[in-house]
Design a protein around this motif. Structure first.
Motif, PDB file in Angstrom:
ATOM      1  N   SER A 163      -2.784   7.476  -3.659  1.00 43.87           N
ATOM      2  CA  SER A 163      -2.466   6.197  -3.040  1.00 43.87           C
ATOM      3  C   SER A 163      -2.693   5.080  -4.045  1.00 43.87           C
ATOM      4  O   SER A 163      -3.435   5.234  -5.016  1.00 43.87           O
ATOM      5  N   ARG A 178       3.070  11.450  -1.622  1.00 45.57           N
ATOM      6  CA  ARG A 178       2.675  12.825  -1.349  1.00 45.57           C
ATOM      7  C   ARG A 178       3.614  13.763  -2.081  1.00 45.57           C
ATOM      8  O   ARG A 178       4.837  13.572  -2.081  1.00 45.57           O
ATOM      9  N   PHE A 192       0.858  -1.171   0.000  1.00 40.92           N
ATOM     10  CA  PHE A 192       0.000   0.000   0.000  1.00 40.92           C
ATOM     11  C   PHE A 192       0.900   1.228   0.000  1.00 40.92           C
ATOM     12  O   PHE A 192       1.708   1.422   0.924  1.00 40.92           O
ATOM     13  N   LEU A 193       0.817   2.032  -1.040  1.00 43.61           N
ATOM     14  CA  LEU A 193       1.723   3.164  -1.180  1.00 43.61           C
ATOM     15  C   LEU A 193       0.929   4.462  -1.173  1.00 43.61           C
ATOM     16  O   LEU A 193      -0.067   4.592  -1.888  1.00 43.61           O
ATOM     17  N   LYS A 194       1.391   5.393  -0.345  1.00 44.76           N
ATOM     18  CA  LYS A 194       0.829   6.741  -0.396  1.00 44.76           C
ATOM     19  C   LYS A 194       1.944   7.660  -0.861  1.00 44.76           C
ATOM     20  O   LYS A 194       3.020   7.688  -0.261  1.00 44.76           O
ATOM     21  N   GLN A 213      -1.971  14.231  -2.702  1.00 43.56           N
ATOM     22  CA  GLN A 213      -1.499  12.917  -2.289  1.00 43.56           C
ATOM     23  C   GLN A 213      -2.260  11.856  -3.066  1.00 43.56           C
ATOM     24  O   GLN A 213      -3.467  11.974  -3.296  1.00 43.56           O
ATOM     25  N   SER A 267      -5.961   5.422  -7.588  1.00 45.32           N
ATOM     26  CA  SER A 267      -6.956   6.397  -7.167  1.00 45.32           C
ATOM     27  C   SER A 267      -7.534   7.201  -8.321  1.00 45.32           C
ATOM     28  O   SER A 267      -8.500   7.924  -8.143  1.00 45.32           O
ATOM     29  N   LEU A 270      -2.858   0.596  -4.212  1.00 49.64           N
ATOM     30  CA  LEU A 270      -2.799  -0.677  -3.505  1.00 49.64           C
ATOM     31  C   LEU A 270      -2.445  -1.758  -4.523  1.00 49.64           C
ATOM     32  O   LEU A 270      -3.109  -1.915  -5.543  1.00 49.64           O
TER      33      LEU A 270
END
Lengths: 966, 442
Positions: B375, B316, B312-314, B373, B346, B377
């Protein structure tokens, strides 16, 4: 391309008869024809287009030399563009059409007088490129004028032209005095001219290494430095490279040159920067290190080098190779720049590896934490080569920075936990080195290492693991099992592993002799007998001999304290480094090889050396540099990549046992003699308390039982030959007192000479020896032992040498033997290996005994039994021999044989042929039956031997023959 | 010194061949080179290749091989640097680099080579000097049209007219301007490359910026330009200028034609630009960015019950809200043997794929505005996933472009021409920051 190549060939073959060329006679004839017409057109534009087309064809490799005259005709034009195109054509084809090229000379000469400097320069430049001898004669006058031309553009072109001409005809250039003119140009007012003059002179000087052409003196240097500030970047490179060849007179001059070169370091052209770095690195050698300026200079060198790393990857690589050299020579320059060598994830692998190398060189206590954190990151990257090198780098850090060793080891252990195969293997290889550097410090990790034993499939890792097990055998409970598991596939291992295994098992044996005797004998025989690798065999023999001769000494040698390994590895050898520093920025610095290794011929191959530092500088090393000075002064021992024990063995002083090369027979005797003597020798190793332990005694007794399997195998390879040589020592044959022969030479046995023979006297076998002391000291404490042999011969009592043997004294000894010793089949059968000990040493030799001394007195067989036995023994056990040149009657034969316990059972005469039936019994109860046929008048007897153990037949026959002939 | 020089097409056809030393051996060097260069394994440094005593050095520009051979112990730096300059010169003179433009202008390039190299010694690469000697005229492979605005570049233009300059505007032969009375224009580009390493704990471990100011000049009668940089620009660690947040670089170097008399006092560069492109100033900044690094990543990596790897990458973007990043591409190394990827992104313009030969998941984001930001998955099927193979995940590499943005904060205050141009002239200033190596450790 192929087409082009073909045409180049044709071009050479046909010379001026180009029209023959296949190419034009076929399809393209029309095109050439068309071009010809266009070239001769009146319209300038059309002409120009045509010449362009010609050049275009030339470029893609078509042969357009047929158009030579037509193109040359276009030369006389005032259109500069057209002229240039024609000249381009000329340069390309003049060599293949020298006669026609002469046609152009007039135009050249005329052009050299043209008011337009562009045309003058163009003419002189092109003429130099036409490599036709005849043209050079015409070139001299125009060139002379152009060298003195008022326009600098013409002068700079002429300067290069001198170099061109020199390459074609060096003598001409010298005769015409062009070299002097060229030297004058160094003082020219135009920096471009100076730069080209320098380039030309440097090039000419390279082909004449000893001519003092570039006579650099403070005045010329001054002129060069002045020009340096003004000329183009490329000219700066020529001048800097030339400066680098100058050796300043003293440190003051050196400093002033450095000061004037330093501004080049901020040049945008990296080639200029690197040339400047080269000059500075070289001249820095002469600066005293306590000088403030020296420190300033060091600081100034770092930023430009860092800047080089922002170039494209290819140039980064070149820069890194150079920085690698600089860091080795002067680590202090980059010591604060560690971070720039951290790899970027998208660096190409060759850049990454090179950066790692420099990181290790720069690692110090101050930055080790940072470096280690980076290396740990790298160790989980994708690229296998890079990961390996990163793991290795961690080990290097541990060795280099003692304070960090513990952290490095724990990092390595973490990596081993990943179980990634190549990571584990690399880690084990470096941990081995860490153990060597810090003995007895990190052995707690051994258990972890042993867990990974099975996953090791690379020789280097296996060897490292084996080394660790051997080295720490006493702390590893199941060391013998571990090593034994490796031994199973001994022959499939690489040499590196085999050698290491051999050493490790010997170490193990010396540490735990009680349980591992079998193992050591197994590995020794594997190494010495079943291997064709001379290194392995030799090492095996050395250990064997050591163990059997003097186990205490063996312990001292094999388990000796190892020399500590040095922190720096793969350093370039200092003299090479010095030379490479003089070649910074060049190909040599990329290859890390001296130019002589890759530049053709002797041309330009001068070994450059750094200048010596000024006298004052040497003694006043600042503390900061003193450690690095040590690095360059004395090449440190580098970790041997394999076979660390080799070093130990080299320390072993072999001279006492072997003065001069031992003859093969003797040496094999020694090695094989070691076999059974191991047991005896071990007593001293084990010490008194163990010696009394019957269990251990049994252990020794049992051990030899394992031997015959491997030893008795007749295929002992090359050893057979050696034994044959041994037989030359003498087969004391014939009567009961054969002459003595020398068994052990004095020079092989520290002055003890042994000659001897065997005899059977009154039913007792005796070994009769003469011991001679040819040494300078008294010999005492003689003792003798036999190796196991075919008939179980062994001394019936101790060797009776009661009085000390003084120098030059001889003593006769008769040693009674019995046949109740341990039996092992020898090859040849009657070979006997003997060890003689005295107060000086133990010596080994082998000799052969006449089998006739084993013939017992009750060897006369009953007639009936003889007949039955003869029939009973299968025919394939019968062997037939010829005894030649024997002139005895059958009775005399019978008598003579009887004296040697060969008994005549019966005699028959058939057709004038005497048939003797004979029987012999050996000490071990083997009967040998024989039928001897003697034909009257024929000196050749035929003998047939029958025996249940046919392998003795040959020996027995030899005895018959010997007895009969003496 | 250089022995031969040749230009090859990407297929290995010789477009141009020149032997400077007249000592050609029997070898078909062109062929030999092409075979060597195409057979080169990826992990070998392609810097120098050797055939007996002949060493090949080459660069690739415009899809062409630019090759020089040498037989002495020459400096690879000199030769590579020279080849780069030569390619730049050819680009300047022919208006672009391609197989076609080289073929069409071979006579010009031969002429160029003659002046640039004499007997293998480099003479000059300055277009100012060269223009005195060159006779041939360039043939432009693509007629330049002012209306060719279809390909609008990424650069914003920062000029009086606040128009957008076509990215192709600078791709034309320099000589055209004097001969065809083309528009007189000058471009000043500030190009920066960032390399950043962010540690697994989010700490900035290393941040370097390499930048340069490039001037491309199509002004026939321009004698001098003055480029004013931020007045508060300080050079080196110790120097501090102005108030508040200073713009700082650690090192800089200048084109040799730049006069620096006003640089110390007013940060003004003066130079007489040659026709064509030149790098006026190069600078580096190490380890001390004036602003936060443009991207931060918050990864979560775990194994789910079925043995799948969950990433899981966020991501920013910490740029100022007005700026944005384009062509962002994050490459996440994944364990060996990952077979399939399922993804939740997203927005639809993003994409992600598993590149198994690189062992990486590549996440493409066409545009990412400052202060926002995103994200993603990813679920990966990795047969035989172990805890050790979790270590194979990361570090994440990012590549991106930041138009109208300089990481150092370096700006061009003004660009003045003197004497004042009689004809209307266009002055363009463009900024861009590229990622060089931006990696975030996990």
């Amino acid at each position: 391309m192929q087409e082009w190549a073909n045409q180049l060939c044709e071009n050479r073959q046909f010379g001026s008869k180009m029209t023959d060329s296949k190419y034009f006679t076929t399809t393209k004839k029309g095109e050439i024809f068309e071009l010809k017409a266009e070239l001769n057109s009146d319209k300038k534009e059309k002409k120009k287009e045509a010449v362009k087309k010609v050049i275009a064809s030339m470029t893609v490799g078509k042969d357009v030399s047929a158009l030579f005259p037509d193109v040359v005709n276009c030369m006389q034009t005032d259109n500069l563009e057209l002229k240039k195109l024609v000249y381009l054509y000329l340069m390309n084809y003049a060599k293949s059409q020298p006669d026609m090229a002469i046609m152009a000379v007039n135009t050249f000469v005329k052009d050299c007088e043209d008011p337009n400097p562009l045309i003058r320069a163009l003419a002189v430049r092109t003429m130099g490129c036409i490599r036709v001898d005849k043209i050079t004669e015409y070139l001299c006058e125009p060139l002379r004028k152009c060298l003195k031309d008022e326009d600098p553009y013409v002068r700079k072109t002429a300067a290069v032209c001198v170099a061109k001409l020199h390459d074609i005809n060096a003598q001409l250039v010298e005769d015409q005095g062009f070299l002097d003119t060229l030297k004058d140009l160094i003082s020219d007012s135009n920096p471009m001219v100076v730069a080209n003059a320098v380039a030309a002179l440097s090039e000419i000087a390279e082909s004449h290494p000893n001519s003092n052409l570039l006579d650099l003196n403070p005045q010329t240097i001054n002129k060069l430095l002045t020009a340096l500030n003004e000329c183009t970047e490329w000219g700066q490179i020529f001048i800097l490279d030339c400066l680098a060849n100058y050796t300043p007179r003293d440190d003051r001059e050196s400093q002033s040159i450095c000061e004037r070169v330093t501004p080049r370091l901020s040049h945008a052209n990296s080639a200029v920067v690197l040339s400047a770095v080269k000059v500075l690195m070289k001249f820095m050698e002469m600066l005293p290190k306590d000088l403030d300026y020296y420190g300033t200079l060091l600081k100034k060198l770092a930023p430009p080098l860092v800047t080089l790393l922002s170039a494209e990857p290819e140039l980064q690589y070149v820069a890194l190779r150079n920085i690698n050299l600089i860091v080795q020579r002067r680590p202090e320059i980059m010591k604060h720049e560690m971070k720039v060598f951290f790899v970027k994830y998208n660096d190409p692998i060759y850049v990454k590896l090179e950066k790692l190398d420099i990181m290790i060189r720069l690692a110090s206590q101050a930055n080790i934490a940072q470096v280690l954190a980076e290396l740990k990151e790298y160790a989980t990257e994708v690229d296998v080569d890079f990961v390996r090198k990163a793991v290795r780098a961690i080990g290097r850090c541990a060795i280099k920075v003692e304070q960090s060793a513990e952290r490095c080891v724990s990092t390595l252990l973490d990596l081993i936990q990943t179980k990634v195969n190549y990571v584990v293997q690399e880690a084990i290889v470096v941990i081995k080195d860490i153990f060597r550097k810090y003995p007895n410090k990190y052995e707690s990790v051994i258990a972890t290492l042993c867990e990974n034993l099975d996953s090791l499939d690379e020789p280097e890792a296996r060897a490292a693991m084996i080394w660790i097990v051997g080295e720490y055998a006493e702390r590893i409970d199941n060391a013998d099992e571990l090593l034994e598991s490796f031994l199973e596939g001994f022959h499939d291992e690489s040499t590196q592993v085999q050698l290491q295994l051999l050493t490790a098992i010997v170490k193990l044996f010396l540490k735990k002799p009680t349980e591992t005797q079998e193992l050591v004998q197994q590995v020794l025989s594997l190494a010495t007998q079943d291997s064709d690798n001379p290194d392995l065999r030799d090492r095996g023999y050395i250990y064997w001999r050591l163990l059997s001769t003097d186990p205490v000494a063996a312990k001292e040698v094999v388990l000796a304290e190892k020399p500590l390994i040095s922190e720096e590895t793969d350093l370039i050898e200092p003299t090479l480094l010095e030379e490479l520093i003089c070649h910074i920025g060049t190909l040599a610095s990329v290859y890390h090889k001296p130019p002589s290794a890759f530049v053709e011929g002797s041309r330009g191959v001068q070994h450059k050396r750094l200048p010596c530092s000024a006298g004052s500088g040497e003694s006043v090393d600042s503390p900061e540099t003193s450690s690095t000075a040590g690095v360059s002064d004395a090449p440190p021992a580098v970790i041997p990549s394999q076979g660390d024990l080799l070093g130990d063995l080299l320390n072993l002083d072999l001279t006492p046992t072997t003065t001069g090369p031992p003859p093969p027979a003797v040496s094999t005797g020694m090695q094989l003699g070691a076999m059974d003597l191991l047991g005896g020798g071990l007593d001293s190793l084990l010490g008194g308390d163990l010696g009394g332990n019957p269990a251990i005694g049994a252990g020794f007794g049992a051990a030899p039982a394992a031997m015959p399997a491997s030893f008795g195998a007749p295929g002992s390879g090359g050893l057979d030959d050696l034994f044959d040589l041994g037989s030359g020592v003498g087969m004391p044959m014939g009567a009961y007192s054969p002459p003595k022969s020398v068994w052990l030479q004095a020079m092989k046995a520290k002055g003890l000479e042994i000659s001897g023979t065997f005899a059977r006297r009154a039913g007792v076998i005796q070994m009769e020896m003469t011991l001679t002391n040819k040494a300078m000291s008294v010999m005492t404490d003689f003792a003798i032992q036999f190796n196991r042999n075919s008939f179980g011969l062994s001394p019936a009592g101790p060797l009776q040498v009661l009085t000390p043997l003084s120098p030059n004294q001889s003593i006769e000894v008769a040693l009674p033997l019995n046949t109740s010793g341990p039996v092992m089949k020898m090859d040849p059968l009657n070979n006997l290996q003997v060890a003689v000990k005295n107060n000086i040493d133990v010596f080994y030799f082998s000799c052969q005994y006449p089998i006739s001394m084993l013939f017992v007195e009750d060897g006369k067989m009953e007639r009936q039994i003889f007949l039955a036995t003869w029939k009973d023994i299968p025919n394939e056990n019968e062997s037939q021999f010829q005894i030649k040149d024997c002139h005895l009657s059958s009775d005399a034969v019978s008598n003579k044989l009887q004296g040697s316990n060969i008994f005549t059972i019966a005699k028959r005469t058939v057709d004038g042929q005497d048939m003797l039936y004979l029987s012999v019994k050996l000490t071990n109860g083997i009967w040998v039956l024989a039928e001897l046929r003697i034909q009257a008048g024929n000196p050749n007897y035929t003998i047939s031997l029958k025996c249940r153990a046919p392998e003795v037949s040959q020996c027995v026959f030899q005895s018959y023959e010997a007895v009969l002939k003496n | 010194m250089i022995r031969q020089l040749f230009i090859l097409s990407s297929k290995g056809d010789p477009l141009l061949f020149r032997d400077f030393r007249g000592e050609t051996g029997d070898d078909d060097v062109v062929n030999v080179f092409y075979q060597k260069v195409t057979a080169l394994p990826g992990d070998q440094p392609p810097v120098v290749m050797t055939l007996r005593d002949l060493h090949f050095l080459h660069i690739r520009q415009g899809g062409l091989y630019w090759v020089a051979t040498t037989s002495a112990d020459s400096s690879p730096f000199t030769i590579v640097e020279f080849l780069n300059r030569l390619a730049a010169l050819v680009k300047d003179y022919c208006g672009g680099l391609s197989e076609k433009s080289v073929q069409m202008n071979f006579a010009l390039i031969y002429e160029l080579l003659d002046e640039v190299l004499d007997y293998g010694h480099i003479q000059t690469t300055s277009s100012d000097m060269l223009k005195n000697f060159l006779q041939s005229e360039a043939v432009s492979s693509r007629p330049f049209s002012l209306f060719d605005l279809s390909n609008v570049g990424l650069f914003g233009a920062d000029t009086q007219q606040s128009k957008v300059a076509p990215s192709s505007a600078a791709a034309r032969p320099i000589q055209a301007s004097r001969e065809q009375g083309g528009r007189s224009e000058i471009f000043a580009d500030v190009v920066e490359r960032m390399s950043v390493v962010v540690g697994s704990n989010g700490v900035l471990m290393k941040a370097d910026v390499e930048g340069e100011i490039r001037v491309k000049c199509f002004m026939p009668s321009c004698s001098e330009i003055r480029i004013g940089l931020n007045e508060e620009l300080s050079i080196g660690k110790s120097q501090l200028r102005g108030y508040g947040a200073a713009v700082r670089v650690d090192r800089c170097s200048f084109h040799q034609g730049v006069r620096l008399d006003e640089f110390d006092s007013h940060r003004i560069l003066r130079l007489c630009p040659s026709q064509g492109e030149q790098t006026v100033m190069q600078y580096q900044l190490t380890d001390d960015l004036p602003t936060a690094p443009p991207f931060r990543l918050f990864p979560t990596i775990e194994r789910d019950g079925t043995g799948r790897l969950i990433l899981f990458l966020k991501l920013r973007c910490d740029l100022p809200p007005k700026s944005s990043a384009v062509n962002v591409c994050a490459s996440v190394p994944v364990p060996k043997g990952a077979v399939s990827l399922s993804q939740e992104l997203s927005s639809p313009d993003q994409s992600a794929e598993l590149q198994s030969q690189n062992r990486a998941v590549v996440w493409q984001i066409p545009r990412l505005a400052g202060g926002t930001q995103l994200s993603a998955l990813f679920k990966l099927d990795v047969p035989g996933l172990s805890s050790a193979s979790m270590l194979e995940v990361g570090p994440v590499g990012l590549s991106f472009e930041l138009p109208k943005f300089t990481a150092t904060g370096l700006q061009i205050r003004f660009l003045r021409l003197s004497p004042v141009q009689p004809a209307p002239s266009q002055r363009w200033v463009r900024y861009v920051t590229h990622s060089d190596s931006y990696s975030i450790r996990i």
